[in-house]
Every structure is written in structure tokens, then in C-alpha cells.
Design a protein around this motif. Structure first.
Motif, PDB file in Angstrom:
ATOM      1  N   LYS A  89      -6.744   0.132  68.094  1.00 10.37           N
ATOM      2  CA  LYS A  89      -8.192  -1.246  67.979  1.00 10.37           C
ATOM      3  C   LYS A  89      -9.511  -0.444  68.431  1.00 10.37           C
ATOM      4  N   HIS A  90     -10.102  -0.040  69.275  1.00  7.62           N
ATOM      5  CA  HIS A  90     -11.272   0.578  69.101  1.00  7.62           C
ATOM      6  C   HIS A  90     -11.266   2.235  68.605  1.00  7.62           C
ATOM      7  N   LYS A  91     -10.288   3.245  68.521  1.00 10.84           N
ATOM      8  CA  LYS A  91     -10.920   3.655  67.499  1.00 10.84           C
ATOM      9  C   LYS A  91     -10.013   3.268  66.232  1.00 10.84           C
ATOM     10  N   GLU A  92      -9.577   2.177  66.024  1.00 16.49           N
ATOM     11  CA  GLU A  92     -10.413   1.940  63.970  1.00 16.49           C
ATOM     12  C   GLU A  92     -12.068   1.588  64.509  1.00 16.49           C
ATOM     13  N   LEU A  93     -12.566   0.784  65.732  1.00 17.08           N
ATOM     14  CA  LEU A  93     -13.862   0.379  65.288  1.00 17.08           C
ATOM     15  C   LEU A  93     -14.666   1.866  65.503  1.00 17.08           C
ATOM     16  N   ILE A  94     -13.820   2.425  66.091  1.00 17.39           N
ATOM     17  CA  ILE A  94     -15.236   3.665  66.615  1.00 17.39           C
ATOM     18  C   ILE A  94     -15.056   4.722  64.500  1.00 17.39           C
ATOM     19  N   MET A 147      -5.514   8.706  65.617  1.00 13.69           N
ATOM     20  CA  MET A 147      -4.553   7.128  65.751  1.00 13.69           C
ATOM     21  C   MET A 147      -3.058   6.938  66.620  1.00 13.69           C
ATOM     22  N   VAL A 148      -3.071   7.470  67.480  1.00 12.03           N
ATOM     23  CA  VAL A 148      -2.375   6.870  68.491  1.00 12.03           C
ATOM     24  C   VAL A 148      -3.113   5.914  69.620  1.00 12.03           C
ATOM     25  N   GLU A 149      -1.926   5.111  69.843  1.00 11.01           N
ATOM     26  CA  GLU A 149      -1.915   4.269  71.229  1.00 11.01           C
ATOM     27  C   GLU A 149      -2.126   5.247  72.256  1.00 11.01           C
ATOM     28  N   GLY A 150      -3.173   5.140  73.494  1.00 11.79           N
ATOM     29  CA  GLY A 150      -3.036   6.346  74.322  1.00 11.79           C
ATOM     30  C   GLY A 150      -4.292   5.400  74.922  1.00 11.79           C
ATOM     31  N   ALA A 151      -5.401   6.040  75.673  1.00 11.47           N
ATOM     32  CA  ALA A 151      -6.348   5.531  76.911  1.00 11.47           C
ATOM     33  C   ALA A 151      -6.982   4.587  76.378  1.00 11.47           C
ATOM     34  N   ALA A 163     -23.761   1.203  64.763  1.00 12.47           N
ATOM     35  CA  ALA A 163     -23.526   2.269  64.027  1.00 12.47           C
ATOM     36  C   ALA A 163     -24.731   2.018  63.248  1.00 12.47           C
ATOM     37  N   VAL A 164     -25.612   0.643  63.142  1.00 11.52           N
ATOM     38  CA  VAL A 164     -26.980   0.400  62.857  1.00 11.52           C
ATOM     39  C   VAL A 164     -28.181   1.800  63.460  1.00 11.52           C
ATOM     40  N   LEU A 165     -27.476   0.659  64.781  1.00 11.90           N
ATOM     41  CA  LEU A 165     -29.100   1.916  66.218  1.00 11.90           C
ATOM     42  C   LEU A 165     -29.197   2.864  66.101  1.00 11.90           C
ATOM     43  N   MET A 166     -27.723   3.310  65.496  1.00  9.79           N
ATOM     44  CA  MET A 166     -27.442   5.126  64.988  1.00  9.79           C
ATOM     45  C   MET A 166     -27.518   5.450  64.046  1.00  9.79           C
ATOM     46  N   GLY A 167     -27.701   4.774  62.915  1.00  7.49           N
ATOM     47  CA  GLY A 167     -27.904   5.218  62.089  1.00  7.49           C
ATOM     48  C   GLY A 167     -29.572   5.077  61.124  1.00  7.49           C
ATOM     49  N   ALA A 223      -8.202  -1.478  58.834  1.00  7.52           N
ATOM     50  CA  ALA A 223      -6.848  -1.492  59.749  1.00  7.52           C
ATOM     51  C   ALA A 223      -7.377  -1.754  61.311  1.00  7.52           C
ATOM     52  N   ALA A 224      -8.510  -1.963  61.548  1.00  3.63           N
ATOM     53  CA  ALA A 224      -9.373  -2.501  62.715  1.00  3.63           C
ATOM     54  C   ALA A 224      -9.024  -3.818  62.823  1.00  3.63           C
TER      55      ALA A 224
END
Length: 114
Positions: A46-51, A38-42, A89-93, A71-72
Motif C-alpha cells: 500500500k505504501h509503495k503504491e502511494l509513493i 512491489m513486494v510486501e517488505g519493510a 506531490a503538490v508540495l514537491m512538484g 493499485a493503491a
């Protein structure tokens, strides 16, 4: 009875602390992995927390939903970004993700009001 994600997050912090005392090597290794992932990178935090929120819904993990929605939000995610994360998530789950997706929206509402 509705879930309180504030309470779930508080409880999980206590449970995590107790587990860390009981099994410090395992918990410390997990926390190190979390910190490394959960470090800032590419990909932004925010996007990691959304994932992570989307995965939490698909995995049906209340503690994960509470932690990653909070966290998001802290990382700057908007309510709309979280809703669209719930949509994916609904689409996939499928059906089970609908149940946890609606609960994740309740977490967004509760935790963004802080």
C-alpha cells in the motif's frame, strides 16, 4: 473533456500487451523489476503504491496515475491517504503537480467507485 482513468487503464493494458509482443525482452524485464519492487517488505505494498502515485503526479504521467491509484486502492489505501499523497506531490512538484494532483483526485473518485 474529462479524462476517464478507467479508459486510460484499459488502453494502457492493451498498449502494454502490444509492446510486450513487439519487444518481449524489454517489457518482461520491466515487469520483473515491477514485481521485485512491489513486494510486501519493510514498506507495505500500500505504501509503495502511494509513493508511486506521488511520483506519477510529479512526473505528469496519466497512465501511471491511473495504474497506481487503482493499485493503491486495491492494496487498501483510503481516499484520505490518497489525498494526503496528492498533497505531498503538490508540495514537491509545485504548479504542475496541482494540475496532475487534481486529476489524480478525479482518478481516486472514479476508481474507488468501482
Amino acid at each position: 473533456m474529462a479524462k476517464s482513468y478507467k479508459e486510460i487503464n484499459q488502453d494502457q493494458r492493451q498498449f502494454g500487451s502490444a509492446y510486450r509482443k513487439a519487444s518481449p525482452d524489454t517489457m518482461n524485464a520491466f515487469l520483473a523489476l515491477h514485481k521485485a519492487a512491489m513486494v510486501e517488505g519493510a514498506v507495505s505494498i500500500k505504501h509503495k503504491e502511494l509513493i508511486a502515485t506521488g511520483i506519477a503526479i510529479a512526473a505528469r504521467c496519466d497512465g501511471c496515475i491511473g495504474a497506481h491509484v487503482a493499485a493503491a486502492l486495491k492494496a487498501g489505501a483510503t481516499k484520505q491517504e490518497l489525498i494526503e499523497t496528492i498533497d505531498v506531490a503538490v508540495l514537491m512538484g509545485g504548479g504542475p503537480a496541482i494540475i496532475y494532483g487534481t486529476q489524480a483526485l478525479a482518478a481516486v473518485e472514479e476508481l474507488s467507485a468501482e
